[in-house]
Design a protein around this motif. Structure first.
Motif, PDB file in Angstrom:
ATOM      1  N   TRP A  12       8.893   4.898  -1.616  1.00  0.00           N
ATOM      2  CA  TRP A  12       8.216   5.352  -2.836  1.00  0.00           C
ATOM      3  C   TRP A  12       6.908   4.597  -3.042  1.00  0.00           C
ATOM      4  CZ3 TRP A  12       7.486   1.377  -6.189  1.00  0.00           C
ATOM      5  CH2 TRP A  12       8.317   0.267  -6.050  1.00  0.00           C
ATOM      6  N   LEU A  13       6.832   3.352  -2.539  1.00  0.00           N
ATOM      7  CA  LEU A  13       5.616   2.564  -2.692  1.00  0.00           C
ATOM      8  C   LEU A  13       4.455   3.192  -1.920  1.00  0.00           C
ATOM      9  CD1 LEU A  13       4.518   0.045  -4.046  1.00  0.00           C
ATOM     10  CD2 LEU A  13       5.242  -1.266  -2.053  1.00  0.00           C
ATOM     11  N   ARG A  14       4.738   3.664  -0.704  1.00  0.00           N
ATOM     12  CA  ARG A  14       3.702   4.367   0.078  1.00  0.00           C
ATOM     13  C   ARG A  14       3.271   5.648  -0.637  1.00  0.00           C
ATOM     14  NH1 ARG A  14       3.101   2.920   5.778  1.00  0.00           N
ATOM     15  NH2 ARG A  14       4.811   1.555   6.322  1.00  0.00           N
ATOM     16  N   ARG A  15       4.240   6.370  -1.167  1.00  0.00           N
ATOM     17  CA  ARG A  15       3.936   7.634  -1.846  1.00  0.00           C
ATOM     18  C   ARG A  15       3.030   7.388  -3.056  1.00  0.00           C
ATOM     19  NH1 ARG A  15       8.905   9.205  -3.050  1.00  0.00           N
ATOM     20  NH2 ARG A  15       9.212   9.837  -0.904  1.00  0.00           N
ATOM     21  N   ILE A  16       3.352   6.381  -3.848  1.00  0.00           N
ATOM     22  CA  ILE A  16       2.520   6.058  -5.012  1.00  0.00           C
ATOM     23  C   ILE A  16       1.131   5.627  -4.552  1.00  0.00           C
ATOM     24  CG2 ILE A  16       2.224   4.418  -6.920  1.00  0.00           C
ATOM     25  CD1 ILE A  16       5.302   4.586  -7.291  1.00  0.00           C
ATOM     26  N   ALA A  17       1.064   4.822  -3.501  1.00  0.00           N
ATOM     27  CA  ALA A  17      -0.236   4.385  -2.977  1.00  0.00           C
ATOM     28  C   ALA A  17      -1.047   5.578  -2.472  1.00  0.00           C
ATOM     29  CB  ALA A  17      -0.036   3.367  -1.850  1.00  0.00           C
ATOM     30  N   GLY A  81      -4.189  11.165   6.690  1.00  0.00           N
ATOM     31  CA  GLY A  81      -4.479   9.729   6.666  1.00  0.00           C
ATOM     32  C   GLY A  81      -5.536   9.352   7.690  1.00  0.00           C
ATOM     33  N   TRP A  82      -5.412   9.892   8.901  1.00  0.00           N
ATOM     34  CA  TRP A  82      -6.415   9.606   9.938  1.00  0.00           C
ATOM     35  C   TRP A  82      -7.772  10.190   9.580  1.00  0.00           C
ATOM     36  CZ3 TRP A  82      -5.783   5.786  13.019  1.00  0.00           C
ATOM     37  CH2 TRP A  82      -4.517   5.423  13.460  1.00  0.00           C
ATOM     38  N   ILE A  83      -7.771  11.401   9.043  1.00  0.00           N
ATOM     39  CA  ILE A  83      -9.035  12.035   8.652  1.00  0.00           C
ATOM     40  C   ILE A  83      -9.689  11.255   7.513  1.00  0.00           C
ATOM     41  CG2 ILE A  83     -10.062  14.122   7.648  1.00  0.00           C
ATOM     42  CD1 ILE A  83      -7.805  15.686   9.204  1.00  0.00           C
ATOM     43  N   ALA A 128      -5.624   3.905   3.393  1.00  0.00           N
ATOM     44  CA  ALA A 128      -5.385   5.287   3.825  1.00  0.00           C
ATOM     45  C   ALA A 128      -4.376   5.339   4.973  1.00  0.00           C
ATOM     46  CB  ALA A 128      -6.700   5.944   4.245  1.00  0.00           C
ATOM     47  N   LEU A 129      -4.515   4.443   5.931  1.00  0.00           N
ATOM     48  CA  LEU A 129      -3.616   4.446   7.084  1.00  0.00           C
ATOM     49  C   LEU A 129      -2.207   4.009   6.715  1.00  0.00           C
ATOM     50  CD1 LEU A 129      -6.014   2.994   9.796  1.00  0.00           C
ATOM     51  CD2 LEU A 129      -5.362   5.393   9.440  1.00  0.00           C
ATOM     52  N   TRP A 130      -2.096   3.026   5.820  1.00  0.00           N
ATOM     53  CA  TRP A 130      -0.776   2.558   5.408  1.00  0.00           C
ATOM     54  C   TRP A 130      -0.089   3.553   4.481  1.00  0.00           C
ATOM     55  CZ3 TRP A 130       1.288   1.270   0.597  1.00  0.00           C
ATOM     56  CH2 TRP A 130       2.573   0.720   0.654  1.00  0.00           C
ATOM     57  N   ALA A 131      -0.800   4.015   3.459  1.00  0.00           N
ATOM     58  CA  ALA A 131      -0.190   4.870   2.434  1.00  0.00           C
ATOM     59  C   ALA A 131       0.280   6.208   2.985  1.00  0.00           C
ATOM     60  CB  ALA A 131      -1.180   5.097   1.290  1.00  0.00           C
ATOM     61  N   THR A 132      -0.344   6.679   4.035  1.00  0.00           N
ATOM     62  CA  THR A 132       0.045   7.961   4.626  1.00  0.00           C
ATOM     63  C   THR A 132       1.047   7.801   5.761  1.00  0.00           C
ATOM     64  OG1 THR A 132      -1.807   7.895   6.180  1.00  0.00           O
ATOM     65  CG2 THR A 132      -2.175   9.036   4.056  1.00  0.00           C
TER      66      THR A 132
END
Length: 155
Positions: A12-17, A81-83, A128-132
């Motif tokens: 959920w932390l990644r999703r919120i980020a 995320g990569w884009i 961007a790379l972590w959160a996605t």
């Protein structure tokens, strides 16, 4: 791409980020087109062979599109995320130009403040790379390729 692994702590932390980054990009993109347009003009490097207004508007539209994609296209989060990371890297020369040329914008009116601003762009790329989950997916794919190359997997 499948959803994040259930073994991952606090998905959920990644999703919120990801949602926060998406909202930030929508706001930033909107500001390109409205209330901060002049400030963004100061970040367009003079050597860029495009009209300054075109660059500001186009980058704003891209930011809005990426932000909406981060908010609503969770299934595609890894390529998005990569884009997003690539876009943030692509606009970094504008931040460098603002620093090198000493252009005031966004309240950044000293070399120190413009220099500190430069440090945040790599953090946005990492966000961007972590959160996605893009970085995690790349590492997992690379690890699997290593296993396959070593003959540890039969297809």
């Amino acid at each position: 791409m499948t959803p994040l692994s259930p073994s991952e702590p606090r998905p959920w932390l990644r999703r919120i980020a990801r949602w926060l980054l998406g909202a930030f990009l929508v706001l930033a993109g909107t500001s390109h087109l409205t209330f901060s347009r002049e400030d963004f003009r100061a970040q367009v490097p003079p050597w860029l062979p495009f009209d300054v207004d075109f660059v500001v508007i186009a980058s704003g539209v891209v930011e809005i599109a990426l932000g909406l994609a981060l908010l609503f296209l969770g299934r595609w989060r890894v390529p998005i995320g990569w884009i997003t990371a690539a876009f943030l890297i692509a606009v970094f020369p504008g931040n460098i130009a603002q620093f090198v040329e000493g252009r005031d914008a966004f309240g950044l009116d000293t070399d120190l403040s413009r220099g500190i601003r430069l440090l945040f762009q790599p953090l946005l790329v990492l966000w961007a790379l972590w959160a996605t989950g893009a970085w995690r997916a790349w590492r997992a794919k690379r690890q699997q390729a290593s296993v396959d190359a070593a003959g540890g997997s039969i297809h």
